[in-house]
Design an enzyme around this catalytic site. Sequence first.
Site, mmCIF file in Angstrom:
data_model
loop_
_atom_site.group_PDB
_atom_site.id
_atom_site.type_symbol
_atom_site.label_atom_id
_atom_site.label_comp_id
_atom_site.label_asym_id
_atom_site.label_seq_id
_atom_site.Cartn_x
_atom_site.Cartn_y
_atom_site.Cartn_z
ATOM 1 N N ASP A 95 12.919 30.429 -14.168
ATOM 2 C CA ASP A 95 12.290 29.581 -14.923
ATOM 3 C C ASP A 95 11.530 28.383 -14.313
ATOM 4 O O ASP A 95 12.423 27.495 -13.559
ATOM 5 C CB ASP A 95 13.401 28.932 -15.850
ATOM 6 C CG ASP A 95 12.902 27.726 -16.891
ATOM 7 O OD1 ASP A 95 11.646 27.475 -16.922
ATOM 8 O OD2 ASP A 95 13.601 27.107 -17.329
ATOM 9 N N ASP A 130 11.030 22.124 -11.629
ATOM 10 C CA ASP A 130 10.659 23.531 -11.799
ATOM 11 C C ASP A 130 9.403 23.909 -10.803
ATOM 12 O O ASP A 130 8.599 24.626 -11.175
ATOM 13 C CB ASP A 130 10.198 23.700 -13.154
ATOM 14 C CG ASP A 130 11.007 23.529 -14.093
ATOM 15 O OD1 ASP A 130 12.189 24.441 -14.228
ATOM 16 O OD2 ASP A 130 10.996 22.556 -15.002
ATOM 17 N N LYS A 186 21.509 20.430 -20.061
ATOM 18 C CA LYS A 186 20.713 19.901 -19.180
ATOM 19 C C LYS A 186 21.416 18.489 -19.012
ATOM 20 O O LYS A 186 21.788 17.991 -19.974
ATOM 21 C CB LYS A 186 19.291 19.857 -19.939
ATOM 22 C CG LYS A 186 18.221 19.095 -19.098
ATOM 23 C CD LYS A 186 16.981 19.654 -19.501
ATOM 24 C CE LYS A 186 15.674 18.868 -18.567
ATOM 25 N NZ LYS A 186 14.403 19.356 -18.947
ATOM 26 N N HIS A 188 19.282 21.521 -13.670
ATOM 27 C CA HIS A 188 19.748 20.817 -14.659
ATOM 28 C C HIS A 188 20.953 20.105 -14.519
ATOM 29 O O HIS A 188 21.975 19.812 -15.547
ATOM 30 C CB HIS A 188 19.878 21.794 -15.977
ATOM 31 C CG HIS A 188 18.727 22.230 -16.828
ATOM 32 N ND1 HIS A 188 18.580 22.675 -17.882
ATOM 33 C CD2 HIS A 188 17.300 21.818 -16.297
ATOM 34 C CE1 HIS A 188 17.306 22.930 -18.405
ATOM 35 N NE2 HIS A 188 16.557 22.535 -17.249
ATOM 36 N N ASP A 194 14.369 17.711 -12.035
ATOM 37 C CA ASP A 194 14.203 19.259 -12.763
ATOM 38 C C ASP A 194 12.463 19.498 -12.570
ATOM 39 O O ASP A 194 11.911 19.885 -13.786
ATOM 40 C CB ASP A 194 14.582 19.182 -14.002
ATOM 41 C CG ASP A 194 14.463 20.418 -14.834
ATOM 42 O OD1 ASP A 194 14.763 21.545 -13.968
ATOM 43 O OD2 ASP A 194 14.409 20.667 -16.044
ATOM 44 N N ASP A 209 20.641 26.553 -15.642
ATOM 45 C CA ASP A 209 19.540 26.255 -14.904
ATOM 46 C C ASP A 209 19.739 25.495 -13.779
ATOM 47 O O ASP A 209 20.274 24.540 -13.748
ATOM 48 C CB ASP A 209 18.547 25.587 -15.913
ATOM 49 C CG ASP A 209 16.981 25.300 -15.446
ATOM 50 O OD1 ASP A 209 16.970 24.845 -14.292
ATOM 51 O OD2 ASP A 209 16.195 25.762 -16.267
ATOM 52 N N HIS A 212 18.719 30.537 -15.216
ATOM 53 C CA HIS A 212 17.515 30.275 -15.000
ATOM 54 C C HIS A 212 17.350 29.639 -13.639
ATOM 55 O O HIS A 212 17.598 28.525 -13.171
ATOM 56 C CB HIS A 212 17.206 28.808 -16.011
ATOM 57 C CG HIS A 212 16.491 29.390 -17.267
ATOM 58 N ND1 HIS A 212 16.077 28.699 -18.396
ATOM 59 C CD2 HIS A 212 16.274 30.919 -17.718
ATOM 60 C CE1 HIS A 212 15.655 29.432 -19.307
ATOM 61 N NE2 HIS A 212 15.778 30.547 -19.006
ATOM 62 N N GLU A 241 21.686 26.766 -23.051
ATOM 63 C CA GLU A 241 21.297 25.880 -21.733
ATOM 64 C C GLU A 241 21.430 24.351 -21.912
ATOM 65 O O GLU A 241 20.894 23.837 -22.525
ATOM 66 C CB GLU A 241 19.974 26.493 -21.579
ATOM 67 C CG GLU A 241 19.293 25.764 -20.330
ATOM 68 C CD GLU A 241 17.983 26.208 -20.091
ATOM 69 O OE1 GLU A 241 17.263 26.704 -20.768
ATOM 70 O OE2 GLU A 241 17.319 25.933 -18.731
ATOM 71 N N TRP A 251 17.498 26.405 -25.612
ATOM 72 C CA TRP A 251 17.350 25.112 -25.104
ATOM 73 C C TRP A 251 16.693 24.308 -25.960
ATOM 74 O O TRP A 251 15.497 24.450 -26.672
ATOM 75 C CB TRP A 251 16.806 25.287 -23.825
ATOM 76 C CG TRP A 251 16.523 23.912 -23.311
ATOM 77 C CD1 TRP A 251 17.355 22.907 -22.791
ATOM 78 C CD2 TRP A 251 15.127 23.193 -23.318
ATOM 79 N NE1 TRP A 251 16.727 21.692 -22.404
ATOM 80 C CE2 TRP A 251 15.351 21.906 -22.785
ATOM 81 C CE3 TRP A 251 13.890 23.476 -23.584
ATOM 82 C CZ2 TRP A 251 14.389 20.804 -22.636
ATOM 83 C CZ3 TRP A 251 13.021 22.606 -23.511
ATOM 84 C CH2 TRP A 251 13.094 21.121 -22.982
HETATM 85 C C1 RNT Z 1 13.761 22.985 -19.833
HETATM 86 C C2 RNT Z 1 14.521 24.185 -19.635
HETATM 87 C C3 RNT Z 1 14.067 25.407 -20.590
HETATM 88 C C4 RNT Z 1 12.484 25.497 -20.271
HETATM 89 C C5 RNT Z 1 12.054 26.972 -21.014
HETATM 90 C C6 RNT Z 1 10.429 26.919 -21.058
HETATM 91 O O1 RNT Z 1 14.229 22.033 -19.000
HETATM 92 O O2 RNT Z 1 14.636 24.802 -18.490
HETATM 93 O O3 RNT Z 1 14.609 26.629 -20.059
HETATM 94 O O4 RNT Z 1 12.018 25.443 -18.857
HETATM 95 O O5 RNT Z 1 12.632 27.536 -22.060
HETATM 96 ZN ZN ZN Z 2 15.430 26.775 -17.947
#
Ligand code: RNT
Ligand code: ZN
Length: 414
Positions: free
Chosen positions: A323, A293, A225, A259, A291, A256, A283, A223, A183
Site C-alpha cells: 500500500d 506511503d 490508523k 499507521h 504515513d 499498515d 499493508h 485497518e 479502512w
Molecule cells: C490509508 C490506508 C488505506 C489506503 C488505501 C488506499 O492511510 O493506508 O489502506 O491507503 O486503502
Molecule cells: Zn493501508
Amino acid sequence: MSFYEECKRIYEAQNIDVEGAIGRLSNISVSVHCWQGDDVIGFDGSDSLSGGIQTTGNYPGRARTPEELFADIEKAFSLMPGKKRINVHACYAFLGEDKGKVDRDAYTYKHFKPWVDFAKKIGAVGVDFNPTFFAHPKMKDGLSLSSPDEETRRFWINHGKACLKIAEEMGKAMNSPCLVNIWIPDGYKDIPADRLSPRLRLKASLDEILQDYNKEWVIPAVESKVFGIGLESYTVGNNEFYQNYASSKGICCLLDTGHYHPTEVVSDKISSLLAFYEKVALHVSRPVRWDSDHVVILDDELKEIAKEIVRNNADNRVIIGLDYFDASINRLCAWVTGVRAMQKALLFAMLLPNEELKQLQDENNFTKIMYLNEKFKSMPWGAIWEEYLARQGLDENWLEEVQKYEREVLLKRN
Ligand code: RNT
Ligand code: ZN
C-alpha cells in the site's frame, strides 16, 4: 560451476537449504495494489484524493482510464517475479451505463467482473477488495461509518455490505478467498468533545456490515490508523478499537506499516497478533516521518517484517499486501520496486540460520546472534535472488523495459 552453484555451496556450508528457500518464496503471494497506477483516483467520478491521505508529485503518465491502468498493471506484472494477487478498491468500478445512476451503496459484482477477467488474463492468483470510504460526496464532514448523520451512516453501511457480496463473487471466481479490508478516514482535526460516541457508531455500523458474509470466500479485515492529514487529533478507528473489535468478531486485523507512532514498528506487532489470530493482514508501506506511503524498498524494517513471517512459518497466516502511492517517479518502477523488495526481504530471511538463532536466544547468547546477523548480511544472497528470477525468465535489468514503455506509452498521455 555456475556462480549460483558456488553461492549455493557457500550457503549449504552454513546448513542453509537454498533450493528450499527458492521453492518456498515462489509459493508466497503478494497482493499488488491497483491504486499506485493512477494516484488513488479510481473510475467512479472523483478527481481528487481525500481522507487524510495524499499522493505527492506529478510525474507524467498517470493512467487516466481503465484501459490505461490495465495496460500499466499488465506491463508491471510482467516484470514482477512470484505469485501476485490484485488488490482493487471499490472506486475502481466499471459503471458503464450505470454511471450517474448507481452509487457506491448499490455496486454489484458486474461492476468489477472486468477486474476478475483481467486478473485471470495476467495470471494473478487472486483478487482482494476494499470498500472505498473516501473521495466521495456522501462523506459528510469527512465522516462515514461513524457519522452522527443517520442517512450518511446508512449509505456507507450499505456500501460495506455491497462490497462483501462483491468480494464473495470475486473469491469464488478466482477460487481464492478475497481479503476485504475496511479502512475509514473518520476523525477530527482538533480535540474532540466526545470520543466515545463516534466509536460506538462505528462499532454498530461494522456489526451491521458483518452480520452476513460468506466465511468460505471472504476474509474481512479492519485497518487502524493513528492520524491523517487534517485529522491530527483523533481517529475513530485507532489500534485499540480495531484490535478489540476484530478479536470480539473473529475477523482479521490489518497492520499498515505507516499507521503507528514513529517509534513503533509493525514487525514487532505481527507475533503478538499471531498469538491470538489465525490470520494477520499487512499493508506494507514506507512511512517517511509520517504515513507518507513511499515506495517499499529493502530497508531494515522490511527485512524484520519478512523475518517474522518466515521464522514463524506464517507463510499462510500473514496476508501480504502493498500500500503506497508515489506520483513523483515512474509509477511502474514504483510498483515493480515494491514487489521485488518484498520478495527480496522474504528470501533474505529464508537464507538465515533461523533455528540456530532461536536456540542462541534461549541460551542468552546475544553475542553470537549479533555475530551471525552481521555475517549473514554479506553472504551472497544476491546470486540466489538472481537464480530465483532467472527461473521465471526475469533478471535485474528491468528498468530499460520500463523506460521503453514510458517513451512509447506513458509520455504520449498528455
Ligand atoms: C490509508 C490506508 C488505506 C489506503 C488505501 C488506499 O492511510 O493506508 O489502506 O491507503 O486503502
Ligand atoms: Zn493501508
